[in-house]
Design a protein around this motif. Structure first.
Motif, PDB file in Angstrom:
ATOM      1  N   LEU A  71       1.255  -1.180  -0.270  1.00 38.73           N
ATOM      2  CA  LEU A  71       0.320  -0.019   0.338  1.00 38.73           C
ATOM      3  C   LEU A  71       0.715   1.590  -0.162  1.00 38.73           C
ATOM      4  O   LEU A  71       0.361   2.094  -0.716  1.00 38.73           O
ATOM      5  CB  LEU A  71      -0.887   0.094   1.211  1.00 38.73           C
ATOM      6  N   GLY A  74       1.873   2.038  -3.384  1.00 37.31           N
ATOM      7  CA  GLY A  74       1.026   1.636  -4.721  1.00 37.31           C
ATOM      8  C   GLY A  74       1.511   3.610  -4.712  1.00 37.31           C
ATOM      9  O   GLY A  74       1.667   4.141  -4.305  1.00 37.31           O
ATOM     10  N   GLY A  76      -1.163   5.459  -4.181  1.00 38.05           N
ATOM     11  CA  GLY A  76      -2.474   6.005  -2.713  1.00 38.05           C
ATOM     12  C   GLY A  76      -1.679   7.629  -3.013  1.00 38.05           C
ATOM     13  O   GLY A  76      -2.295   8.549  -3.616  1.00 38.05           O
ATOM     14  N   CYS A  80      -3.967  11.012  -4.774  1.00 42.15           N
ATOM     15  CA  CYS A  80      -4.961  11.663  -3.702  1.00 42.15           C
ATOM     16  C   CYS A  80      -3.835  13.096  -3.678  1.00 42.15           C
ATOM     17  O   CYS A  80      -4.668  14.141  -3.000  1.00 42.15           O
ATOM     18  CB  CYS A  80      -4.586  10.814  -2.191  1.00 42.15           C
ATOM     19  N   CYS A  88      -7.232   8.192  -6.237  1.00 38.61           N
ATOM     20  CA  CYS A  88      -7.175   8.929  -4.366  1.00 38.61           C
ATOM     21  C   CYS A  88      -8.655   7.492  -3.622  1.00 38.61           C
ATOM     22  O   CYS A  88      -7.787   6.779  -2.285  1.00 38.61           O
ATOM     23  CB  CYS A  88      -8.084   9.674  -3.936  1.00 38.61           C
ATOM     24  N   ASN A  90     -10.221   4.423  -4.191  1.00 42.30           N
ATOM     25  CA  ASN A  90      -9.549   3.594  -4.625  1.00 42.30           C
ATOM     26  C   ASN A  90      -8.428   3.207  -3.956  1.00 42.30           C
ATOM     27  O   ASN A  90      -8.216   2.045  -3.117  1.00 42.30           O
ATOM     28  CB  ASN A  90      -8.962   3.477  -6.216  1.00 42.30           C
ATOM     29  N   ALA A  91      -7.387   4.410  -3.810  1.00 40.01           N
ATOM     30  CA  ALA A  91      -6.046   3.945  -3.030  1.00 40.01           C
ATOM     31  C   ALA A  91      -7.204   4.214  -1.432  1.00 40.01           C
ATOM     32  O   ALA A  91      -6.842   3.497  -0.644  1.00 40.01           O
ATOM     33  CB  ALA A  91      -5.085   5.000  -2.845  1.00 40.01           C
ATOM     34  N   ASP A  94      -8.971   0.783  -0.865  1.00 38.35           N
ATOM     35  CA  ASP A  94      -7.814  -0.585  -0.451  1.00 38.35           C
ATOM     36  C   ASP A  94      -7.462  -0.577   1.020  1.00 38.35           C
ATOM     37  O   ASP A  94      -7.101  -1.301   1.778  1.00 38.35           O
ATOM     38  CB  ASP A  94      -6.534  -0.521  -1.736  1.00 38.35           C
ATOM     39  N   VAL A 158      -4.218   7.485   2.886  1.00 39.53           N
ATOM     40  CA  VAL A 158      -3.199   6.320   2.565  1.00 39.53           C
ATOM     41  C   VAL A 158      -2.284   6.923   2.976  1.00 39.53           C
ATOM     42  O   VAL A 158      -1.620   5.312   3.309  1.00 39.53           O
ATOM     43  CB  VAL A 158      -3.251   6.894   0.803  1.00 39.53           C
TER      44      VAL A 158
END
Length: 178
Positions: A71, A74, A76, A80, A88, A90-91, A94, A158
């Motif tokens: 994460l 990733g 994020g 964002c 953003c 989606n991150a 997750d 995130v």
């Protein structure tokens, strides 16, 4: 409500419901007593439980460190930078799903006391996701304009994966699991 909002709300609700089960054991016992007073057996630990090893026998960070690293590495934080974007949201989804999994594992291990700081941090991230959702940030092209809290809330969610990568092992060390 957009599809992304539905996913975020569903993840947030799951995490919030999971976190609701993290209350202290003594307070749960006291609530169960209809007289309003807890018995000595529910408040005072028995000699056996006081001398046994900590509840944490497996380092949960061993399981979660790679997932938190994925994460953290990733998209994020970059996604964002536009907190209203689909990337953003989606991150954040997750991240909230991972945090819910961590809480579930802590609850299953009966280790909420040992992972107190981890749970406190996750609570902050869930509150930030909730504020993000309530402010209508997802899908808003103006989410980052002016004094909008959207960007700060999104970043808190995130970036939490990076912080938890340090907090979980610290909780384990403090609990005596090496």
């Amino acid at each position: 409500m957009t599809r992304q909002n539905v996913a975020l709300v569903a993840a947030l609700a799951t995490a919030a419901l999971t976190l609701a089960g993290c209350g202290g054991r003594a307070s749960d016992d006291a609530k169960a007593d209809p007289s309003g007073t807890a018995t000595a057996a529910t408040v005072t630990p028995t000699t056996e439980s006081a001398t046994t090893a900590p509840a944490v026998t497996v380092k949960l960070s061993t399981k979660w460190a790679p997932k938190l690293k994925t994460l953290s590495d990733g998209p994020g934080v970059i996604a964002c930078q536009d907190s209203g974007s689909t990337g953003c949201v989606n991150a954040m989804t997750d991240a909230i799903n991972a945090y819910g999994g961590i809480v579930k594992d802590i609850n299953n291990a009966g280790a909420s006391d040992e992972y107190a700081k981890t749970l406190a941090n996750i609570n902050q991230y869930v509150r930030a996701a909730d504020a993000f959702d309530k402010a209508g940030c997802a899908g808003d092209p103006n989410a980052d304009v002016g004094d909008s809290p959207c960007s700060g809330d999104a970043m808190k969610v995130v970036m939490g994966s990076t912080l938890l990568g340090f907090v979980m092992p610290t909780d384990e060390m403090n609990a005596g699991v090496g």
